[in-house]
Scaffold this motif. Structure first.
Motif, PDB file in Angstrom:
ATOM      1  N   THR A   1     110.983   7.692 -17.885  1.00  0.00           N
ATOM      2  CA  THR A   1     111.990   6.834 -18.512  1.00  0.00           C
ATOM      3  C   THR A   1     112.029   5.432 -17.923  1.00  0.00           C
ATOM      4  N   ARG A   2     111.522   5.275 -16.719  1.00  0.00           N
ATOM      5  CA  ARG A   2     111.491   3.983 -16.034  1.00  0.00           C
ATOM      6  C   ARG A   2     110.142   3.880 -15.307  1.00  0.00           C
ATOM      7  N   PRO A   3     109.087   3.568 -16.053  1.00  0.00           N
ATOM      8  CA  PRO A   3     107.734   3.665 -15.498  1.00  0.00           C
ATOM      9  C   PRO A   3     107.344   2.619 -14.452  1.00  0.00           C
ATOM     10  N   ASN A   4     108.176   1.632 -14.211  1.00  0.00           N
ATOM     11  CA  ASN A   4     107.808   0.610 -13.221  1.00  0.00           C
ATOM     12  C   ASN A   4     108.844   0.523 -12.109  1.00  0.00           C
ATOM     13  N   PRO A   5     108.411   0.456 -10.869  1.00  0.00           N
ATOM     14  CA  PRO A   5     107.027   0.618 -10.423  1.00  0.00           C
ATOM     15  C   PRO A   5     106.569   2.070 -10.602  1.00  0.00           C
ATOM     16  N   ARG A   6     105.302   2.205 -10.808  1.00  0.00           N
ATOM     17  CA  ARG A   6     104.693   3.500 -11.096  1.00  0.00           C
ATOM     18  C   ARG A   6     104.693   4.400  -9.859  1.00  0.00           C
ATOM     19  N   LEU A   7     105.022   5.679 -10.062  1.00  0.00           N
ATOM     20  CA  LEU A   7     104.959   6.682  -8.982  1.00  0.00           C
ATOM     21  C   LEU A   7     103.829   7.687  -9.208  1.00  0.00           C
ATOM     22  N   LEU A   8     103.196   7.592 -10.344  1.00  0.00           N
ATOM     23  CA  LEU A   8     102.000   8.390 -10.623  1.00  0.00           C
ATOM     24  C   LEU A   8     100.872   7.421 -10.946  1.00  0.00           C
ATOM     25  N   PRO A   9      99.729   7.573 -10.294  1.00  0.00           N
ATOM     26  CA  PRO A   9      98.615   6.647 -10.534  1.00  0.00           C
ATOM     27  C   PRO A   9      98.186   6.631 -12.000  1.00  0.00           C
ATOM     28  N   GLN A  10      97.671   5.510 -12.424  1.00  0.00           N
ATOM     29  CA  GLN A  10      97.145   5.358 -13.787  1.00  0.00           C
ATOM     30  C   GLN A  10      95.919   6.238 -13.987  1.00  0.00           C
ATOM     31  N   ASP A  11      95.026   6.273 -12.997  1.00  0.00           N
ATOM     32  CA  ASP A  11      93.811   7.072 -13.042  1.00  0.00           C
ATOM     33  C   ASP A  11      94.175   8.558 -13.097  1.00  0.00           C
ATOM     34  N   LEU A  12      93.649   9.273 -14.088  1.00  0.00           N
ATOM     35  CA  LEU A  12      94.041  10.669 -14.298  1.00  0.00           C
ATOM     36  C   LEU A  12      93.657  11.588 -13.139  1.00  0.00           C
ATOM     37  N   LYS A  13      92.522  11.337 -12.505  1.00  0.00           N
ATOM     38  CA  LYS A  13      92.124  12.174 -11.369  1.00  0.00           C
ATOM     39  C   LYS A  13      93.064  11.949 -10.183  1.00  0.00           C
ATOM     40  N   LYS A  14      93.399  10.693  -9.931  1.00  0.00           N
ATOM     41  CA  LYS A  14      94.345  10.397  -8.845  1.00  0.00           C
ATOM     42  C   LYS A  14      95.731  10.944  -9.178  1.00  0.00           C
ATOM     43  N   ARG A  15      96.112  10.870 -10.448  1.00  0.00           N
ATOM     44  CA  ARG A  15      97.405  11.406 -10.890  1.00  0.00           C
ATOM     45  C   ARG A  15      97.463  12.908 -10.635  1.00  0.00           C
ATOM     46  N   ALA A  16      96.375  13.604 -10.958  1.00  0.00           N
ATOM     47  CA  ALA A  16      96.321  15.049 -10.716  1.00  0.00           C
ATOM     48  C   ALA A  16      96.415  15.351  -9.221  1.00  0.00           C
ATOM     49  N   LYS A  17      95.750  14.541  -8.393  1.00  0.00           N
ATOM     50  CA  LYS A  17      95.813  14.738  -6.938  1.00  0.00           C
ATOM     51  C   LYS A  17      97.242  14.499  -6.427  1.00  0.00           C
ATOM     52  N   ALA A  18      97.920  13.485  -6.955  1.00  0.00           N
ATOM     53  CA  ALA A  18      99.300  13.215  -6.543  1.00  0.00           C
ATOM     54  C   ALA A  18     100.200  14.402  -6.884  1.00  0.00           C
ATOM     55  N   ARG A  19     100.000  14.964  -8.067  1.00  0.00           N
ATOM     56  CA  ARG A  19     100.791  16.148  -8.459  1.00  0.00           C
ATOM     57  C   ARG A  19     100.442  17.359  -7.592  1.00  0.00           C
ATOM     58  N   MET A  20      99.148  17.527  -7.294  1.00  0.00           N
ATOM     59  CA  MET A  20      98.722  18.653  -6.466  1.00  0.00           C
ATOM     60  C   MET A  20      99.363  18.581  -5.072  1.00  0.00           C
ATOM     61  N   ILE A  21      99.327  17.404  -4.468  1.00  0.00           N
ATOM     62  CA  ILE A  21      99.904  17.234  -3.135  1.00  0.00           C
ATOM     63  C   ILE A  21     101.411  17.441  -3.181  1.00  0.00           C
ATOM     64  N   SER A  22     102.056  16.895  -4.195  1.00  0.00           N
ATOM     65  CA  SER A  22     103.502  17.072  -4.348  1.00  0.00           C
ATOM     66  C   SER A  22     103.851  18.552  -4.453  1.00  0.00           C
ATOM     67  N   ASP A  23     103.128  19.277  -5.303  1.00  0.00           N
ATOM     68  CA  ASP A  23     103.382  20.709  -5.470  1.00  0.00           C
ATOM     69  C   ASP A  23     103.110  21.486  -4.185  1.00  0.00           C
ATOM     70  N   LEU A  24     102.038  21.124  -3.485  1.00  0.00           N
ATOM     71  CA  LEU A  24     101.730  21.795  -2.214  1.00  0.00           C
ATOM     72  C   LEU A  24     102.923  21.686  -1.266  1.00  0.00           C
ATOM     73  N   ILE A  25     103.513  20.499  -1.196  1.00  0.00           N
ATOM     74  CA  ILE A  25     104.633  20.290  -0.275  1.00  0.00           C
ATOM     75  C   ILE A  25     105.896  20.983  -0.770  1.00  0.00           C
ATOM     76  N   VAL A  26     106.295  20.705  -2.033  1.00  0.00           N
ATOM     77  CA  VAL A  26     107.597  21.210  -2.491  1.00  0.00           C
ATOM     78  C   VAL A  26     107.587  22.689  -2.851  1.00  0.00           C
ATOM     79  N   SER A  27     106.421  23.254  -3.106  1.00  0.00           N
ATOM     80  CA  SER A  27     106.357  24.681  -3.431  1.00  0.00           C
ATOM     81  C   SER A  27     105.751  25.524  -2.317  1.00  0.00           C
TER      82      SER A  27
END
Length: 194
Positions: free
Chosen positions: A60-86
């Motif tokens: 809803t408020r994409p700037n500044p971005r918290l997920l990388p534009q690059d899809l591979k980096k975005r997937a890595k950001a989600r993977m690391i986030s999930d590793l920590i929070v789950s």
């Protein structure tokens, strides 16, 4: 996420220890039936769970971005986030610690944080720049800082995790992370305030 995106907000602290845990009150249960924090009331909806909140803010408020534009980096950001929070953080929640019994809390928390940090350190050695994913703050960094705080709270030796330690130090130099630090919250006991 709110501080990084410059979103003004009002806090309503929920003390997890006071009065047997304010999250168990009838009032709070009406807000979040899971009786957990955080909870965000925004745009007429109530959201719980850190990643759901962060992703809603990102969408809803994409700037500044918290997920990388690059899809591979975005997937890595989600993977690391999930590793920590789950995979790491829930194992230090009060619910688990109460079941373990006070005499085993420290050992249990240290073991589980160390196991998670061992895997996380290996991953970050391939993804990190200044922060978890290259040189831009991402959702993964928002998850890392509170987990390092928990590790310090449970007296985990951080020496085996130089990448985690370096990234955490860099993040704590940023104002958004400073104002969001647990020791700077309105309900932090006076003796712990930073």
């Amino acid at each position: 996420a709110l501080a990084l995106k410059g979103i003004a907000y009002d806090q309503e602290p929920v003390n997890l220890l006071k009065d047997g845990g304010q999250q168990f009150s009838t009032k709070f249960q009406a807000v979040n039936p899971m009786q957990q924090v955080p909870v965000l009331k925004i745009n007429g909806i109530i959201l719980s769970q850190s990643l759901a909140i962060i992703q809603y803010l990102e969408e809803t408020r994409p700037n500044p971005r918290l997920l990388p534009q690059d899809l591979k980096k975005r997937a890595k950001a989600r993977m690391i986030s999930d590793l920590i929070v789950s995979g790491i953080q829930p194992l230090q929640n009060l619910t688990f610690l109460k079941q373990m019994g006070e005499e085993k809390n420290m050992e249990w928390a240290q073991h589980n944080i160390a196991c998670g940090f061992k895997a996380l350190e290996q991953i970050l050695q391939h993804t990190a720049g200044r922060y978890c994913i290259g040189d831009e703050v991402s959702m993964a960094d928002l998850c890392l800082v509170p987990q390092v705080f928990n590790a310090q709270r449970f007296k985990v030796d951080l020496a085996p995790y130089p990448t985690i330690t370096r990234i955490n130090k860099a993040l704590l130099e940023l104002e958004a992370f400073q104002v969001s630090h647990p020791y700077r919250q309105p309900d932090t006991p006076a003796e712990l305030r930073a």
